[in-house]
Design a protein around this motif. Structure first.
Motif, mmCIF file in Angstrom:
data_model
loop_
_atom_site.group_PDB
_atom_site.id
_atom_site.type_symbol
_atom_site.label_atom_id
_atom_site.label_comp_id
_atom_site.label_asym_id
_atom_site.label_seq_id
_atom_site.Cartn_x
_atom_site.Cartn_y
_atom_site.Cartn_z
ATOM 1 N N GLN A 128 0.939 -1.431 0.043
ATOM 2 C CA GLN A 128 0.011 0.060 0.085
ATOM 3 C C GLN A 128 0.780 1.199 -0.063
ATOM 4 O O GLN A 128 1.753 1.115 0.677
ATOM 5 C CB GLN A 128 -0.667 0.030 1.110
ATOM 6 C CG GLN A 128 -1.885 0.933 1.251
ATOM 7 C CD GLN A 128 -3.045 0.749 0.422
ATOM 8 O OE1 GLN A 128 -3.409 -0.324 -0.041
ATOM 9 N NE2 GLN A 128 -3.660 1.682 -0.021
ATOM 10 N N THR A 184 -3.936 7.480 -1.831
ATOM 11 C CA THR A 184 -3.565 6.119 -1.171
ATOM 12 C C THR A 184 -3.562 5.282 -2.593
ATOM 13 O O THR A 184 -4.480 5.672 -3.485
ATOM 14 C CB THR A 184 -4.500 5.473 -0.103
ATOM 15 O OG1 THR A 184 -3.830 4.094 -0.062
ATOM 16 C CG2 THR A 184 -5.716 5.400 -0.746
ATOM 17 N N LYS A 197 -3.325 0.834 -3.808
ATOM 18 C CA LYS A 197 -2.803 -0.516 -3.646
ATOM 19 C C LYS A 197 -1.897 -0.889 -4.741
ATOM 20 O O LYS A 197 -2.188 -0.597 -5.961
ATOM 21 C CB LYS A 197 -3.997 -1.540 -3.650
ATOM 22 C CG LYS A 197 -3.732 -2.953 -3.463
ATOM 23 C CD LYS A 197 -3.664 -3.303 -2.022
ATOM 24 C CE LYS A 197 -5.113 -2.959 -1.023
ATOM 25 N NZ LYS A 197 -4.935 -3.280 0.180
#
Length: 188
Positions: free
Chosen positions: A146, A183, A185
């Motif tokens: 992450q 953010t 992934k």
């Protein structure tokens, strides 16, 4: 502008990082700022607080918070703090050594390793245009790593994130300071 980027490394499949609740923000033009805890945070979640100030004032962090980095940028200051949630109240009070514009963005994540190594990168760039674009050169060590991006900006600017980033917060205060949190992934 200052930017911190963190990624989680490791092979612990159980440590899939997810955002807990929605980001909570607070702004003030004073020496005290109260901010609520992110709703839905449970014991063991990792909370991050991005602080952006239009002056180089001292900061007293609430009990249990750890300053990961504090940097002076021009006449302002940007700090990133972390706390692992346990049994605590519903808000936190931050104290500043002098009055001025303050932004705090409080985010929380589940599955963040509280020990071990974090990949971090620190950038200071001068913002000369009204829109900032980041060239993102991070690569993942493992599928599911992450990336958390925290950006403090002197001036009222908006950030145009890379298409792979999910914007959590992007706003300014009184034309003096701005904050951006995003953010994503990652895949290897």
């Amino acid at each position: 502008q200052q930017r911190w980027t963190f990624t989680r490394d490791g092979t612990n499949a159980a440590a899939n990082i997810t955002q807990s609740g929605s980001a909570v923000t607070a702004t003030s033009l004073s020496t005290i700022l109260n901010i609520s805890k992110v709703s839905g945070v449970v014991s063991g979640d990792t909370m991050f607080a991005l602080l952006v100030m239009d002056r180089n004032a001292s900061v007293t962090v609430p009990s249990g918070w750890t300053a990961l980095s504090t940097q002076t940028i021009g006449s302002g200051k940007v700090a990133l703090c972390r706390r692992v949630a346990s049994s605590e109240g519903s808000n936190y009070t931050w104290f500043f050594g002098s009055s001025g514009n303050n932004i705090i963005v409080n985010t929380a994540y589940r599955g963040v390793a509280t020990t071990g190594t974090w990949n971090t990168r620190f950038d200071i760039q001068n913002a000369l245009t009204s829109t900032l674009n980041f060239a993102d050169t991070w690569s993942a060590s493992n599928d599911g790593d992450q990336q958390l991006q925290f950006v403090g900006i002197m001036g009222d600017y908006r950030v145009t994130p890379n298409a792979s980033l999910t914007e959590i917060y992007d706003s300014g205060l009184n034309g003096a300071i701005s904050a951006f949190v995003a953010t994503r992934k990652m895949t290897s």
